[in-house]
Design a protein around this motif. Structure first.
Motif, mmCIF file in Angstrom:
data_model
loop_
_atom_site.group_PDB
_atom_site.id
_atom_site.type_symbol
_atom_site.label_atom_id
_atom_site.label_comp_id
_atom_site.label_asym_id
_atom_site.label_seq_id
_atom_site.Cartn_x
_atom_site.Cartn_y
_atom_site.Cartn_z
ATOM 1 N N SER A 1 0.727 -1.134 -0.081
ATOM 2 C CA SER A 1 -0.148 0.026 0.066
ATOM 3 C C SER A 1 0.765 1.138 0.065
ATOM 4 C CB SER A 1 -1.000 0.023 1.208
ATOM 5 O OG SER A 1 -2.102 -1.132 1.076
ATOM 6 N N LEU B 1 0.672 3.941 -2.863
ATOM 7 C CA LEU B 1 0.128 5.128 -2.969
ATOM 8 C C LEU B 1 1.157 6.099 -3.122
ATOM 9 C CD1 LEU B 1 -1.555 4.808 0.755
ATOM 10 C CD2 LEU B 1 -2.599 5.641 -1.399
ATOM 11 N N LEU C 1 -3.831 3.667 -8.869
ATOM 12 C CA LEU C 1 -4.344 4.774 -8.135
ATOM 13 C C LEU C 1 -3.921 6.208 -8.951
ATOM 14 C CD1 LEU C 1 -3.183 3.452 -4.677
ATOM 15 C CD2 LEU C 1 -5.193 3.754 -5.313
ATOM 16 N N LEU D 1 -7.701 13.878 -2.373
ATOM 17 C CA LEU D 1 -7.575 12.718 -1.685
ATOM 18 C C LEU D 1 -8.981 12.585 -0.757
ATOM 19 C CD1 LEU D 1 -4.017 12.604 -0.337
ATOM 20 C CD2 LEU D 1 -4.891 11.262 -1.847
ATOM 21 N N VAL E 1 -10.025 5.052 -3.762
ATOM 22 C CA VAL E 1 -9.013 4.736 -3.175
ATOM 23 C C VAL E 1 -8.876 3.487 -2.036
ATOM 24 C CG1 VAL E 1 -6.702 5.497 -1.938
ATOM 25 C CG2 VAL E 1 -7.650 7.081 -3.481
ATOM 26 N N LEU F 1 -7.476 -0.125 -2.223
ATOM 27 C CA LEU F 1 -6.694 -0.788 -1.337
ATOM 28 C C LEU F 1 -7.105 -2.252 -0.770
ATOM 29 C CD1 LEU F 1 -5.565 2.200 0.839
ATOM 30 C CD2 LEU F 1 -4.376 1.147 -0.770
#
Length: 298
Positions: free
Chosen positions: A83, A87, A165, A204, A211, A215
């Motif tokens: 992750s 990211l 992402l 975000l 997102v 994940l």
């Protein structure tokens, strides 16, 4: 707008007849689902699926301590590292796709289009098997066994999900009203500061559900470590099922239940993070909107 208004803005509220038909359809659907579950339960019962010994063996205290717990830790470790890498790559290449520099946009677009098009299991397998070629091995760095498998699983997870992402963040930036960036420039911020202080926090926050969904997919994708024998949940369930031949399906179901608990806990943690992010960004965003309104008025 009230919550009731928000839920009906895209469609008309059902009338009495519509509500009655919806209730009838719901009851019929529930009966069909219950019937299918009952049919499956009867079939499994005929195969002694619910026999206590078949569940006791994979849930034995020693099995839990020596296999299930280490596999959960290994899964979470791969998820956490994957992750972070995903990211990081997502932010870098997501903003790279909207960079003012043509070369940066070209490289970022190539990365996203290429790695997003490849199967994740192929990336993991290629990364694992290429080790040892060109005169380099992870063994030269003291990595072997589980650490070596973890490294290449994380690389595959991070590179693939980073591309996904990046596209999510790029879409979030494109959906953001242009006035937000204009307001940042109006108060003297440089382009990089506008992206970091104004655009990124809003993107975000707005794209957090997407997102989160990715994940959760990354968490489940750790099961692909099975192909390189990384000791995650699926691999451990296979070992337990092989050790207890009559409990193979039970071991897989236990692994599925653990995946569900982990994914559900992750969703709750992200909801809490979203609430904190909304509180943290509420005041700065209000100030930016005031500046934007003043700039438009002028």
């Amino acid at each position: 707008m009230s919550r009731q208004g928000e839920t009906t803005v895209l469609f008309d509220a059902l009338g009495p007849k519509g509500r009655r038909n919806a209730n009838i359809a719901s009851v019929i659907s529930a009966l069909v689902i219950v019937g299918l579950l009952a049919l499956a339960a009867v079939g499994l019962a005929g195969q002694n699926f619910f026999e206590a010994s078949r569940w006791i063996n994979p849930l034995d205290a020693l099995v839990v301590e020596n296999t299930w717990v280490p596999s959960i830790i290994a899964t979470l470790q791969a998820f956490a590292l994957g992750s972070v890498l995903a990211l990081f790559l997502g932010v870098i290449f997501g903003f790279g796709r909207i960079s003012q520099f043509g070369l940066t946009r070209w490289v970022s677009t190539g990365y996203v289009q290429f790695f997003r098009s490849l199967p994740l299991v192929l990336l993991i397998w290629i990364s694992f098997t290429i080790d040892g070629h060109f005169g380099f091995t992870t063994g030269t760095l003291g990595w072997s066994g589980e650490a070596r498998r973890l490294t290449f699983l994380v690389v595959g997870l991070g590179v693939y999900n980073g591309a996904v992402l990046a596209e999510i963040l790029r879409a979030g930036v494109a959906a953001l009203p242009s006035g937000q960036a204009m307001a940042g420039h109006a108060i003297g911020l440089r382009h990089g500061q506008v992206q970091r202080l104004v655009v990124l926090p809003q993107v975000l926050r707005n794209m957090l559900p997407a997102v989160l969904a990715q994940l959760v997919i990354l968490l489940k994708d750790t099961s692909l470590g099975y192909v390189i024998t990384y000791p995650e949940l699926l691999h451990s369930a296979d070992i337990i099922g092989s050790d207890y031949g009559n409990s193979y399906l039970q071991a897989l179901i236990i692994a599925a239940a653990i995946y569900f608990v982990l994914a559900y806990a992750l969703s709750k943690l992200v909801v809490l993070a979203e609430r904190r992010l909304r509180k943290k960004t509420a005041a700065p965003l209000a100030r930016v909107k005031q500046i934007e309104a003043s700039a438009v008025a002028d």
